[in-house]
Design a protein around this motif. Structure first.
Motif, PDB file in Angstrom:
ATOM      1  N   PHE A   1       0.847  -1.197   0.000  1.00  0.00           N
ATOM      2  CA  PHE A   1       0.000   0.000   0.000  1.00  0.00           C
ATOM      3  C   PHE A   1       0.878   1.241   0.000  1.00  0.00           C
ATOM      4  CE2 PHE A   1       0.868  -0.868   4.447  1.00  0.00           C
ATOM      5  CZ  PHE A   1       1.099   0.386   4.997  1.00  0.00           C
ATOM      6  N   ASP A   2       0.315   2.344  -0.460  1.00  0.00           N
ATOM      7  CA  ASP A   2       0.981   3.642  -0.426  1.00  0.00           C
ATOM      8  C   ASP A   2       0.373   4.471   0.695  1.00  0.00           C
ATOM      9  OD1 ASP A   2       2.594   3.106  -2.681  1.00  0.00           O
ATOM     10  OD2 ASP A   2       0.927   3.641  -4.023  1.00  0.00           O
ATOM     11  N   GLU A   3       1.180   5.348   1.280  1.00  0.00           N
ATOM     12  CA  GLU A   3       0.677   6.223   2.329  1.00  0.00           C
ATOM     13  C   GLU A   3      -0.441   7.110   1.796  1.00  0.00           C
ATOM     14  OE1 GLU A   3       3.326   7.922   5.687  1.00  0.00           O
ATOM     15  OE2 GLU A   3       4.638   7.751   3.955  1.00  0.00           O
ATOM     16  N   ASN A   4      -1.398   7.414   2.665  1.00  0.00           N
ATOM     17  CA  ASN A   4      -2.470   8.328   2.285  1.00  0.00           C
ATOM     18  C   ASN A   4      -1.886   9.659   1.822  1.00  0.00           C
ATOM     19  OD1 ASN A   4      -4.751   6.720   2.778  1.00  0.00           O
ATOM     20  ND2 ASN A   4      -4.712   7.187   4.966  1.00  0.00           N
ATOM     21  N   ARG A   5      -2.399  10.159   0.746  1.00  0.00           N
ATOM     22  CA  ARG A   5      -1.930  11.428   0.206  1.00  0.00           C
ATOM     23  C   ARG A   5      -2.709  12.593   0.810  1.00  0.00           C
ATOM     24  NH1 ARG A   5      -5.648  13.194  -3.537  1.00  0.00           N
ATOM     25  NH2 ARG A   5      -7.140  11.623  -4.308  1.00  0.00           N
ATOM     26  N   VAL A   6      -2.168  13.776   0.630  1.00  0.00           N
ATOM     27  CA  VAL A   6      -2.858  15.003   1.029  1.00  0.00           C
ATOM     28  C   VAL A   6      -3.992  15.264   0.040  1.00  0.00           C
ATOM     29  CG1 VAL A   6      -2.631  17.497   1.347  1.00  0.00           C
ATOM     30  CG2 VAL A   6      -0.788  15.970   2.071  1.00  0.00           C
ATOM     31  N   LYS A   7      -5.171  15.611   0.568  1.00  0.00           N
ATOM     32  CA  LYS A   7      -6.342  15.836  -0.288  1.00  0.00           C
ATOM     33  C   LYS A   7      -6.878  17.257  -0.119  1.00  0.00           C
ATOM     34  CE  LYS A   7      -7.748  10.983  -0.283  1.00  0.00           C
ATOM     35  NZ  LYS A   7      -8.857  10.023  -0.061  1.00  0.00           N
ATOM     36  N   SER A   8      -7.445  17.762  -1.187  1.00  0.00           N
ATOM     37  CA  SER A   8      -8.052  19.090  -1.176  1.00  0.00           C
ATOM     38  C   SER A   8      -9.497  18.979  -0.690  1.00  0.00           C
ATOM     39  CB  SER A   8      -8.012  19.691  -2.576  1.00  0.00           C
ATOM     40  OG  SER A   8      -8.835  20.838  -2.648  1.00  0.00           O
ATOM     41  N   VAL A   9      -9.862  19.807   0.276  1.00  0.00           N
ATOM     42  CA  VAL A   9     -11.227  19.775   0.809  1.00  0.00           C
ATOM     43  C   VAL A   9     -12.225  20.187  -0.262  1.00  0.00           C
ATOM     44  CG1 VAL A   9     -12.795  20.760   2.526  1.00  0.00           C
ATOM     45  CG2 VAL A   9     -10.447  20.176   3.163  1.00  0.00           C
ATOM     46  N   SER A  10     -11.849  21.122  -1.100  1.00  0.00           N
ATOM     47  CA  SER A  10     -12.788  21.581  -2.136  1.00  0.00           C
ATOM     48  C   SER A  10     -13.092  20.466  -3.137  1.00  0.00           C
ATOM     49  CB  SER A  10     -12.231  22.809  -2.855  1.00  0.00           C
ATOM     50  OG  SER A  10     -11.046  22.482  -3.549  1.00  0.00           O
TER      51      SER A  10
ATOM     52  N   PRO B   1     -14.195  16.495   0.098  1.00  0.00           N
ATOM     53  CA  PRO B   1     -14.464  16.884   1.496  1.00  0.00           C
ATOM     54  C   PRO B   1     -14.728  15.707   2.423  1.00  0.00           C
ATOM     55  CG  PRO B   1     -16.380  17.294   0.138  1.00  0.00           C
ATOM     56  CD  PRO B   1     -15.290  16.886  -0.809  1.00  0.00           C
ATOM     57  N   PHE B   2     -15.064  14.520   1.874  1.00  0.00           N
ATOM     58  CA  PHE B   2     -15.412  13.367   2.714  1.00  0.00           C
ATOM     59  C   PHE B   2     -14.240  12.390   2.824  1.00  0.00           C
ATOM     60  CE2 PHE B   2     -19.506  14.964   1.360  1.00  0.00           C
ATOM     61  CZ  PHE B   2     -20.303  14.818   2.492  1.00  0.00           C
ATOM     62  N   SER B   3     -14.021  11.919   4.038  1.00  0.00           N
ATOM     63  CA  SER B   3     -13.014  10.885   4.306  1.00  0.00           C
ATOM     64  C   SER B   3     -13.713   9.765   5.069  1.00  0.00           C
ATOM     65  CB  SER B   3     -11.868  11.461   5.139  1.00  0.00           C
ATOM     66  OG  SER B   3     -10.992  10.436   5.560  1.00  0.00           O
TER      67      SER B   3
ATOM     68  N   GLU C   1     -16.550  14.857   7.366  1.00  0.00           N
ATOM     69  CA  GLU C   1     -16.778  15.840   6.301  1.00  0.00           C
ATOM     70  C   GLU C   1     -16.106  17.136   6.728  1.00  0.00           C
ATOM     71  OE1 GLU C   1     -20.300  18.324   3.932  1.00  0.00           O
ATOM     72  OE2 GLU C   1     -20.824  16.877   5.509  1.00  0.00           O
ATOM     73  N   PHE C   2     -15.092  17.565   5.978  1.00  0.00           N
ATOM     74  CA  PHE C   2     -14.363  18.771   6.342  1.00  0.00           C
ATOM     75  C   PHE C   2     -15.044  20.015   5.797  1.00  0.00           C
ATOM     76  CE2 PHE C   2     -11.031  15.573   6.902  1.00  0.00           C
ATOM     77  CZ  PHE C   2     -10.540  15.959   8.139  1.00  0.00           C
ATOM     78  N   ASN C   3     -14.944  21.084   6.561  1.00  0.00           N
ATOM     79  CA  ASN C   3     -15.567  22.362   6.228  1.00  0.00           C
ATOM     80  C   ASN C   3     -14.618  23.174   5.345  1.00  0.00           C
ATOM     81  OD1 ASN C   3     -16.862  24.817   6.167  1.00  0.00           O
ATOM     82  ND2 ASN C   3     -16.593  25.261   8.356  1.00  0.00           N
ATOM     83  N   PRO C   4     -14.969  23.434   4.080  1.00  0.00           N
ATOM     84  CA  PRO C   4     -14.065  24.171   3.188  1.00  0.00           C
ATOM     85  C   PRO C   4     -13.857  25.619   3.601  1.00  0.00           C
ATOM     86  CG  PRO C   4     -16.202  23.855   2.141  1.00  0.00           C
ATOM     87  CD  PRO C   4     -16.219  23.025   3.393  1.00  0.00           C
ATOM     88  N   ALA C   5     -14.701  26.131   4.525  1.00  0.00           N
ATOM     89  CA  ALA C   5     -14.519  27.501   4.994  1.00  0.00           C
ATOM     90  C   ALA C   5     -13.346  27.616   5.952  1.00  0.00           C
ATOM     91  CB  ALA C   5     -15.789  27.997   5.676  1.00  0.00           C
TER      92      ALA C   5
ATOM     93  N   ARG D   1      -7.728   0.181   5.251  1.00  0.00           N
ATOM     94  CA  ARG D   1      -9.095   0.191   5.781  1.00  0.00           C
ATOM     95  C   ARG D   1      -9.961   1.242   5.096  1.00  0.00           C
ATOM     96  NH1 ARG D   1     -10.860  -3.546   9.899  1.00  0.00           N
ATOM     97  NH2 ARG D   1      -9.001  -4.452  10.807  1.00  0.00           N
ATOM     98  N   SER D   2      -9.480   1.785   4.024  1.00  0.00           N
ATOM     99  CA  SER D   2     -10.211   2.851   3.335  1.00  0.00           C
ATOM    100  C   SER D   2     -11.535   2.346   2.763  1.00  0.00           C
ATOM    101  CB  SER D   2      -9.342   3.424   2.212  1.00  0.00           C
ATOM    102  OG  SER D   2     -10.045   4.409   1.486  1.00  0.00           O
ATOM    103  N   LEU D   3     -12.570   3.190   2.835  1.00  0.00           N
ATOM    104  CA  LEU D   3     -13.887   2.870   2.278  1.00  0.00           C
ATOM    105  C   LEU D   3     -14.323   3.975   1.326  1.00  0.00           C
ATOM    106  CD1 LEU D   3     -15.781   1.721   5.521  1.00  0.00           C
ATOM    107  CD2 LEU D   3     -14.833   0.244   3.748  1.00  0.00           C
ATOM    108  N   ASN D   4     -15.215   3.641   0.428  1.00  0.00           N
ATOM    109  CA  ASN D   4     -15.814   4.648  -0.438  1.00  0.00           C
ATOM    110  C   ASN D   4     -16.841   5.461   0.345  1.00  0.00           C
ATOM    111  OD1 ASN D   4     -14.390   3.770  -2.774  1.00  0.00           O
ATOM    112  ND2 ASN D   4     -15.891   2.111  -3.043  1.00  0.00           N
ATOM    113  N   ARG D   5     -17.106   6.648  -0.118  1.00  0.00           N
ATOM    114  CA  ARG D   5     -18.071   7.514   0.567  1.00  0.00           C
ATOM    115  C   ARG D   5     -19.424   6.823   0.718  1.00  0.00           C
ATOM    116  NH1 ARG D   5     -20.180  13.445  -1.631  1.00  0.00           N
ATOM    117  NH2 ARG D   5     -21.889  13.690  -0.098  1.00  0.00           N
TER     118      ARG D   5
END
Length: 656
Positions: free
Chosen positions: A189-198, A201-203, A481-485, A498-502
């Motif tokens: 597996f690869d390490e989780n990458r940095v994601k843009s909230v815009s 937004p869901f993890s 769910e992250f707040n883009p504000a 252990r990643s799941l789809n939204r």
């Protein structure tokens, strides 16, 4: 022995040559000498009432430490030269402990105390009690005996200087040793990458309570090797430790979720969002009955001391935790399959112990599929409102009657619907199949643990027996769910496998992790607040000019936390939700718990190569020392020692 004599010997090793085996022996001996030096001083201090974490050692040890690291990097002459030199190191170490020697501190790329545990101040060493000294000599002899036994299998990987590779390393032929094949396998597996909230937004992910990664990493570091990256699952290293999070008052509410926000110690400008879950723990008298089937690998490869003999000791520990009304069955497999013990009440403990002790590695009576036979016994003795579980113990040989891993997984998935769950205990190495272990445990509503020592067996099967056996919530999923504000970027630390789809979050047909009685689960997000320049992603031009996030009523929220779970006997999920507040107020005690979880997360990320952290082992050690808290069994202190060993090994390998 004068210091100039030691220096002369240190310089002489540059001119000596040898083979792979001698080099490996020197490396093992140097690491072992380093560990024994620390342990001797610790025991001496304990006997005199000194509980300091820092362990004073005469300054001459600075030079000895240099010699031991240097020997690991050079080719030595052979058995006599190596043995004589190691003997010299020990004699000199013993003399150095009796008299304080003035010597200048040795500069290195690492802080001296961080690597050796030696404070950079002069302190008077106290004489060692005779009983303590005798015990230390005995423990040293046992340690070297174990080290010599390890050389035979470790020589197979001596030519791999940086990391033990997976899935396969071919054996190395040597005139002294047989050809050895090393075949420990891990899910890639690869390490989780940095994601843009815009953009995302869901993890969403499934919780994880397995601990096998930490135990395996510890074993490799104790041998003087850095583990392969795929063996380092950050969430399992974090969740190896128990955390004192708030606990629910009753069984109807299976767990509470605690949230905290802190500054990121490895990326200035970023924040860490901590999510901690603590499950309700039923009193011993209220725990349900158990119907257990031990499915034991007794193939020839299980003869090693850290395999079948350790399996027997481990299961005897578990028997002590069971009630007289619980039942135990034993199924064995090797060339064939056999029932070593029909369902027997724990009240007849001696009968169960006798059946265990009668087992030997090498073969068994031929019969039907081992896994199917184990399920047949579990179903025949099925107890309603009880724990019905198979415990598989193996070193990686999954010759259980179904050779296809996917078909084996399908069987386990199907059988869990009947209420019979599966847990897996891994032992030893050489052909350790961690990838299959993880798959079976995850799909069997069980846990996967790696038992490398008797102490680990005690932790898993005594201290954590209730959490390993008694499920209080199943199919537990987390979605944030992250707040883009307020948040521009985020990264989930660990949980890659252990990643799941939204859409899996609300789908009750999707399996997820289970939480046992008293279990703690920790998840950590690293976020970049809006306005901070610490992010890694470029802001999209059109997104920045088209969308403005200014909902004032949510300006203090980083996001929303949602947790779904099912009752142990339920099929419909229940929902827990709470906001992630930017100014979340937590107690000092909870801050300490979150801080140590940060230490564990940082250690794993440094060990994996520092892809997303500006940290090193010194930072791990410093922060750990400040946040050990109550540590009755020394598990947190052990992580400090492992960080020191990792620093020493990395330093040694970088200078080869």
């Amino acid at each position: 022995m004068k210091e100039h004599d030691l220096k002369a010997l240190f310089e002489q090793t540059d001119k000596v040559s040898s083979d792979e085996v001698a080099k490996l022996r020197a490396k093992q001996a140097a690491i072992q000498a380093f560990e024994n030096a620390q342990e001797e001083q610790k025991n001496s201090e304990d006997a005199q009432g000194n509980r300091s974490i820092n362990r004073p050692i005469a300054e001459t040890n600075n030079l000895i430490g240099r010699i031991m690291m240097h020997l690991s990097n050079r080719w030595l002459m052979g058995g006599f030269a190596t043995a004589g030199l190691i003997g010299l190191v020990f004699v000199t170490t013993w003399q150095a402990r009796q008299t304080q020697v003035d010597a200048p501190l040795v500069a290195s790329r690492f802080d001296q105390e961080a690597i050796t545990g030696v404070p950079q101040v002069e302190e008077l060493s106290k004489p060692m009690a005779p009983k303590v000294a005798g015990r230390i000599r005995k423990e040293r002899e046992l340690a070297f005996a174990e080290s010599d036994a390890m050389v035979r299998r470790d020589v197979a990987i001596a030519s791999k200087k940086q990391r033990m590779a997976a899935p396969r390393i071919a054996g190395i032929a040597d005139e002294t040793f047989n050809v050895i094949e090393y075949d420990d396998r891990f899910q890639e597996f690869d390490e989780n990458r940095v994601k843009s909230v815009s953009e995302e937004p869901f993890s969403t992910f499934s919780i994880d309570v397995d601990t096998s990664s930490y135990s395996y990493v510890r074993k490799m570091l104790n041998r003087g090797n850095l583990p392969v990256n795929d063996a380092i699952r950050t969430e399992e290293i974090i969740n190896y430790f128990d955390y004192k999070y708030p606990v629910p008052d009753n069984r109807e509410e299976p767990f509470l979720a605690s949230v905290g926000v802190s500054d990121s110690p490895w990326n200035k400008g970023n924040k860490l969002v901590h999510i901690g879950i603590k499950a309700f723990e039923a009193p011993a008298g209220q725990q349900p009955d158990s119907n257990l089937v031990f499915l034991l690998d007794i193939s020839g490869s299980m003869s090693a001391e850290d395999k079948l003999p350790l399996v027997k000791k481990s299961l005897r520990l578990l028997l002590r935790q069971l009630k007289p009304t619980d039942t135990v069955s034993i199924v064995t497999y090797a060339g064939g399959t056999g029932v070593a013990l029909e369902a027997t009440a724990v009240a007849e403990k001696q009968k169960i112990v006798a059946a265990l002790e009668a087992l030997s590695a090498g073969g068994s009576t031929a019969g039907e599929s081992a896994i199917q036979l184990a399920y047949n016994l579990a179903e025949a003795g099925f107890k309603k409102d009880a724990v019905n579980r198979i415990i598989l113990a193996t070193d990686g040989d999954f010759n259980v009657g179904i050779s296809d891993p996917e078909k084996l997984k399908e069987l386990v998935e199907k059988k869990r619907e009947s209420g019979v769950f599966l847990s897996v205990l891994g032992f030893g190495d050489g052909n350790y199949r961690d990838d299959i272990m993880q798959s079976l445990a995850q799909n069997g509503n069980g846990v996967a643990a790696y038992i490398d020592t008797f102490s680990e067996a005690y932790k898993v099967l005594v201290e954590e027996a209730s959490s390993s056996l008694f499920t209080v919530a199943k199919d537990v999923k987390i979605q944030v769910e992250f707040n883009p504000a307020t948040v521009s970027e985020y990264r989930l630390i660990g949980y890659e496998t252990r990643s799941l789809n939204r859409g899996d979050f609300k789908n009750d047909k999707i399996d997820a992790g289970d939480v046992g009685s008293g279990h703690t689960v920790t998840a950590i997000y690293e976020i970049t607040p809006v306005g901070s320049n610490s992010g890694l992603l470029e802001t999209p031009y059109y997104d920045a000019n088209r969308r403005q996030y200014k909902p004032q009523e949510q300006s203090d929220e980083y996001g929303q936390l949602k947790i779904r779970y099912k009752q142990p006997d339920g099929d419909t999920s229940l929902l827990i939700s709470k906001p992630l507040m930017a100014g979340e107020k937590v107690s000092g005690a909870l801050v300490q718990e979150f801080n140590f979880a940060t230490v564990a997360a940082g250690f794993a990320q440094v060990l994996r190569g520092r892809s997303y952290v500006d940290w090193d082992y010194n930072d791990v050690i410093d922060m750990a020392k400040k946040n050990l808290g109550e540590d009755p069994y020394g598990y947190r202190s052990e992580l400090v020692g492992l960080a020191r060993k990792a620093a020493l090994i990395e330093f040694e390998e970088s200078n080869e």
